[in-house]
Design a protein around this motif. Structure first.
Motif, PDB file in Angstrom:
ATOM      1  N   PHE A 220     -29.017  15.715   3.050  1.00  0.00           N
ATOM      2  CA  PHE A 220     -27.861  16.567   2.793  1.00  0.00           C
ATOM      3  C   PHE A 220     -26.564  15.838   3.147  1.00  0.00           C
ATOM      4  O   PHE A 220     -25.585  15.900   2.396  1.00  0.00           O
ATOM      5  N   LEU A 221     -26.559  15.154   4.279  1.00  0.00           N
ATOM      6  CA  LEU A 221     -25.355  14.426   4.695  1.00  0.00           C
ATOM      7  C   LEU A 221     -25.016  13.317   3.706  1.00  0.00           C
ATOM      8  O   LEU A 221     -23.840  13.102   3.375  1.00  0.00           O
ATOM      9  N   LEU A 222     -26.022  12.613   3.218  1.00  0.00           N
ATOM     10  CA  LEU A 222     -25.782  11.513   2.295  1.00  0.00           C
ATOM     11  C   LEU A 222     -25.450  12.015   0.886  1.00  0.00           C
ATOM     12  O   LEU A 222     -24.567  11.488   0.215  1.00  0.00           O
ATOM     13  N   GLY A 223     -26.157  13.060   0.448  1.00  0.00           N
ATOM     14  CA  GLY A 223     -26.002  13.527  -0.922  1.00  0.00           C
ATOM     15  C   GLY A 223     -24.883  14.527  -1.120  1.00  0.00           C
ATOM     16  O   GLY A 223     -24.007  14.343  -1.968  1.00  0.00           O
ATOM     17  N   ASP A 224     -24.883  15.600  -0.323  1.00  0.00           N
ATOM     18  CA  ASP A 224     -23.913  16.673  -0.526  1.00  0.00           C
ATOM     19  C   ASP A 224     -22.579  16.406   0.179  1.00  0.00           C
ATOM     20  O   ASP A 224     -21.507  16.659  -0.392  1.00  0.00           O
ATOM     21  N   VAL A 225     -22.649  15.922   1.416  1.00  0.00           N
ATOM     22  CA  VAL A 225     -21.424  15.659   2.166  1.00  0.00           C
ATOM     23  C   VAL A 225     -20.814  14.322   1.760  1.00  0.00           C
ATOM     24  O   VAL A 225     -19.626  14.084   1.969  1.00  0.00           O
ATOM     25  N   CYS A 226     -21.621  13.449   1.169  1.00  0.00           N
ATOM     26  CA  CYS A 226     -21.162  12.131   0.714  1.00  0.00           C
ATOM     27  C   CYS A 226     -20.724  11.227   1.865  1.00  0.00           C
ATOM     28  O   CYS A 226     -19.734  10.486   1.755  1.00  0.00           O
ATOM     29  N   VAL A 227     -21.447  11.277   2.974  1.00  0.00           N
ATOM     30  CA  VAL A 227     -21.202  10.326   4.061  1.00  0.00           C
ATOM     31  C   VAL A 227     -21.652   8.944   3.591  1.00  0.00           C
ATOM     32  O   VAL A 227     -22.775   8.798   3.103  1.00  0.00           O
ATOM     33  N   PRO A 228     -20.816   7.933   3.689  1.00  0.00           N
ATOM     34  CA  PRO A 228     -21.230   6.581   3.285  1.00  0.00           C
ATOM     35  C   PRO A 228     -22.476   6.135   4.049  1.00  0.00           C
ATOM     36  O   PRO A 228     -22.554   6.299   5.262  1.00  0.00           O
ATOM     37  N   ARG A 229     -23.425   5.574   3.322  1.00  0.00           N
ATOM     38  CA  ARG A 229     -24.708   5.202   3.934  1.00  0.00           C
ATOM     39  C   ARG A 229     -24.530   4.247   5.101  1.00  0.00           C
ATOM     40  O   ARG A 229     -25.206   4.379   6.120  1.00  0.00           O
ATOM     41  N   HIS A 230     -23.589   3.324   4.985  1.00  0.00           N
ATOM     42  CA  HIS A 230     -23.418   2.328   6.036  1.00  0.00           C
ATOM     43  C   HIS A 230     -22.702   2.890   7.264  1.00  0.00           C
ATOM     44  O   HIS A 230     -22.628   2.224   8.298  1.00  0.00           O
ATOM     45  N   LYS A 231     -22.179   4.119   7.149  1.00  0.00           N
ATOM     46  CA  LYS A 231     -21.506   4.743   8.285  1.00  0.00           C
ATOM     47  C   LYS A 231     -22.336   5.849   8.939  1.00  0.00           C
ATOM     48  O   LYS A 231     -21.912   6.443   9.928  1.00  0.00           O
ATOM     49  N   LEU A 232     -23.515   6.123   8.380  1.00  0.00           N
ATOM     50  CA  LEU A 232     -24.334   7.231   8.880  1.00  0.00           C
ATOM     51  C   LEU A 232     -24.791   6.999  10.312  1.00  0.00           C
ATOM     52  O   LEU A 232     -24.754   7.916  11.145  1.00  0.00           O
ATOM     53  N   ALA A 233     -25.234   5.788  10.636  1.00  0.00           N
ATOM     54  CA  ALA A 233     -25.739   5.499  11.977  1.00  0.00           C
ATOM     55  C   ALA A 233     -24.661   5.715  13.033  1.00  0.00           C
ATOM     56  O   ALA A 233     -24.898   6.351  14.071  1.00  0.00           O
ATOM     57  N   LYS A 234     -23.462   5.201  12.765  1.00  0.00           N
ATOM     58  CA  LYS A 234     -22.372   5.372  13.723  1.00  0.00           C
ATOM     59  C   LYS A 234     -21.981   6.843  13.839  1.00  0.00           C
ATOM     60  O   LYS A 234     -21.632   7.327  14.922  1.00  0.00           O
ATOM     61  N   MET A 235     -22.045   7.561  12.731  1.00  0.00           N
ATOM     62  CA  MET A 235     -21.721   8.989  12.741  1.00  0.00           C
ATOM     63  C   MET A 235     -22.690   9.750  13.642  1.00  0.00           C
ATOM     64  O   MET A 235     -22.276  10.566  14.472  1.00  0.00           O
ATOM     65  N   LEU A 236     -23.983   9.490  13.498  1.00  0.00           N
ATOM     66  CA  LEU A 236     -24.993  10.200  14.294  1.00  0.00           C
ATOM     67  C   LEU A 236     -24.949   9.773  15.762  1.00  0.00           C
ATOM     68  O   LEU A 236     -25.249  10.569  16.649  1.00  0.00           O
ATOM     69  N   THR A 237     -24.591   8.528  16.013  1.00  0.00           N
ATOM     70  CA  THR A 237     -24.445   8.080  17.397  1.00  0.00           C
ATOM     71  C   THR A 237     -23.239   8.729  18.053  1.00  0.00           C
ATOM     72  O   THR A 237     -23.284   9.124  19.219  1.00  0.00           O
ATOM     73  N   ARG A 238     -22.164   8.855  17.284  1.00  0.00           N
ATOM     74  CA  ARG A 238     -20.945   9.469  17.800  1.00  0.00           C
ATOM     75  C   ARG A 238     -21.157  10.957  18.096  1.00  0.00           C
ATOM     76  O   ARG A 238     -20.631  11.490  19.074  1.00  0.00           O
ATOM     77  N   CYS A 239     -21.929  11.625  17.257  1.00  0.00           N
ATOM     78  CA  CYS A 239     -22.183  13.059  17.434  1.00  0.00           C
ATOM     79  C   CYS A 239     -23.627  13.375  17.046  1.00  0.00           C
ATOM     80  O   CYS A 239     -23.895  13.835  15.928  1.00  0.00           O
ATOM     81  N   PRO A 240     -24.579  13.156  17.973  1.00  0.00           N
ATOM     82  CA  PRO A 240     -25.998  13.413  17.662  1.00  0.00           C
ATOM     83  C   PRO A 240     -26.291  14.878  17.327  1.00  0.00           C
ATOM     84  O   PRO A 240     -27.303  15.173  16.693  1.00  0.00           O
ATOM     85  N   HIS A 241     -25.396  15.791  17.733  1.00  0.00           N
ATOM     86  CA  HIS A 241     -25.627  17.209  17.456  1.00  0.00           C
ATOM     87  C   HIS A 241     -25.753  17.493  15.959  1.00  0.00           C
ATOM     88  O   HIS A 241     -26.451  18.434  15.566  1.00  0.00           O
ATOM     89  N   VAL A 242     -25.077  16.688  15.143  1.00  0.00           N
ATOM     90  CA  VAL A 242     -25.019  16.973  13.714  1.00  0.00           C
ATOM     91  C   VAL A 242     -26.407  17.031  13.094  1.00  0.00           C
ATOM     92  O   VAL A 242     -26.708  17.909  12.279  1.00  0.00           O
ATOM     93  N   ILE A 243     -27.277  16.119  13.484  1.00  0.00           N
ATOM     94  CA  ILE A 243     -28.591  16.047  12.853  1.00  0.00           C
ATOM     95  C   ILE A 243     -29.508  17.185  13.296  1.00  0.00           C
ATOM     96  O   ILE A 243     -30.560  17.412  12.702  1.00  0.00           O
TER      97      ILE A 243
END
Length: 441
Positions: A220-243
């Motif tokens: 959902f984050l990659l497809g619907d929200v359009c989070v760049p694939r190469h930024k997903l890891a940093k995003m989840l590390t910054r805010c693990p609650h999201v997943i």
């Protein structure tokens, strides 16, 4: 027990007795009923033999330690056999109860020492997760905590935070899938060194199912929200609650709300990668009241609001009553910004909405007015970004250096000219005309 340890152990034993073992083995009827209370014991009839007492809640597949995390499996379950006739060996039963009591004493003392917790902390952990009372200390709890300490660099304080936030982490069902979730997160690009933050801030991740929960959320984050694939890891590390958020109850409604502000999916994906906490805000209690305030009371247009949210998504989580109104009141009453121009002034420096009036905005404004002898709001209206610079790290050092070099600042434009530079070069007004440089990091 060693004499030097007796005070702490006796205190520990006393609290556990008060919390978990309010029993006195005096008569046959009280003995059996009391035994059923120990650690959540319940009785099950065994044909022709009597009552089989086992620790409640562990008579399923969770009765063994995790093979993936602890690598061992044995007595996670404790039993008491009580004959149904009158030939009950109450001495044996009493000894077994005492053994359970001693085991819990040892477990509590170990958790206090290894996780830097108090007796009150342990009491709260047991109340929220009763099964921890009967999990095997040597074959289950110790191996798990040891691995977290050595492999993932969690010290005693970090282990304590994990246990207080999510004591169920030690349950066999959770620990069995630990390695699978670690591998899943590493495949997303999360480094092993980042697991310390994930374990201490959102250990609930390791209780989720990969296919049913984690994969669905990531797609959902990659497809619907359009989070760049190469930024997903940093995003989840910054805010693990999201997943760990529900896609249908939390992520999708937040996405639709951001789209209603005029933001494209690409813009939402970009701001989400930088500030994923935007998905944690309650729409009805936080985001909607803030948007209404900015639109209707500060007269910020829809197009300007879209830009404001894109560059400063944090403001969607600010309280209107406790944050925004106080900042606006300061700007109007003390800084002298006209009420009808407050929206444009904020658009010139959105960051000021996140600053504390008492700790940041007021001290900065007072210093500039006093040190530079600047009065009136005209200069500030032209240079609203002046309020965004650090008073102690940038404004004071530069103003004092300029004054020591013979430079006199008389307008807000003069001050802003020197504040906006990454480094400031000041030529002393003397015969040597020495050029000095002030570096600001």
């Amino acid at each position: 027990m060693v004499a030097s340890q007796s005070p702490l152990l006796m205190q520990c034993r006393f609290h556990i007795l008060l919390l978990l073992f309010p029993l006195r083995l005096q008569t046959s009827s009280s003995c059996l009923s009391a035994s059923r209370e120990v650690g959540g014991l319940h009785g099950s009839p065994v044909a022709g033999k009597g009552t089989f007492l086992e620790m409640q809640g562990l008579a399923d597949s969770e009765d063994t330690a995790s093979e993936s995390l602890s690598g061992k499996s044995d007595g996670s379950l404790s039993y008491l056999m009580v004959p149904e006739d009158n030939n009950v060996d109450f001495t044996l039963l009493q000894n077994r109860v005492r053994q359970l009591e001693d085991d819990l004493n040892a477990k509590t003392f170990f958790l206090m020492k290894s996780c830097n917790l108090t007796l009150q902390d342990i009491k709260l952990v047991y109340q929220s997760s009763p099964k921890l009372k009967v999990l095997s200390l040597n074959s289950h709890i110790k191996p798990i905590l040891s691995r977290l300490s050595t492999e993932f660099q969690l010290n005693a304080t970090s282990l304590g935070k994990l246990l207080m936030k999510f004591p169920t982490f030690l349950y066999p069902a959770c620990s069995r899938q630990f390695d699978h979730i670690v591998a899943f997160l590493e495949d997303l690009g999360i480094n092993r060194s980042d697991f310390h933050r994930i374990l201490t801030s959102r250990p609930q991740i390791f209780a989720l199912k990969i296919e049913r929960n984690l994969n669905y959320t990531v797609n959902f984050l990659l497809g619907d929200v359009c989070v760049p694939r190469h930024k997903l890891a940093k995003m989840l590390t910054r805010c693990p609650h999201v997943i760990t958020l529900s896609v249908d109850r939390k992520l999708r409604p937040a996405l639709q709300f951001l789209q209603s502000l005029g933001l494209s999916k690409e813009e939402i994906g970009a701001l989400s990668a930088i500030y994923p906490h935007v998905f944690l805000f309650d729409i009805e209690k936080k985001m909607l009241p803030t948007v209404r305030y900015l639109r209707h009371e500060l007269n910020i247009s829809s197009s300007s609001l879209r830009k404001l949210v894109y560059h400063k998504p944090q403001l969607l989580g600010y309280s209107v009553g406790k944050k925004l109104r106080l900042t606006v009141k300061f700007l109007v009453e003390e800084a002298g910004v006209p009420r009808d121009r407050i929206g444009d002034f904020i658009l010139g420096c959105p960051a000021m909405l996140g600053y504390s009036v008492d700790k940041n905005l007021r001290p900065t404004l007072n210093y500039i007015r006093t040190a530079c002898n600047i009065t009136g709001p005209e200069g500030l209206l032209r240079y609203p970004r002046m309020l965004s610079y650090s008073l102690e790290r940038r404004i004071k050092p530069r103003v004092e250096s300029l004054a020591a070099s013979g430079h006199k600042l008389t307008t807000m434009g003069d001050v802003f000219h020197y504040m906006k530079q990454k480094e400031m070069k000041v030529r002393k007004r003397d015969k040597t005309a020495e050029l000095s440089t002030i570096h600001v990091f």
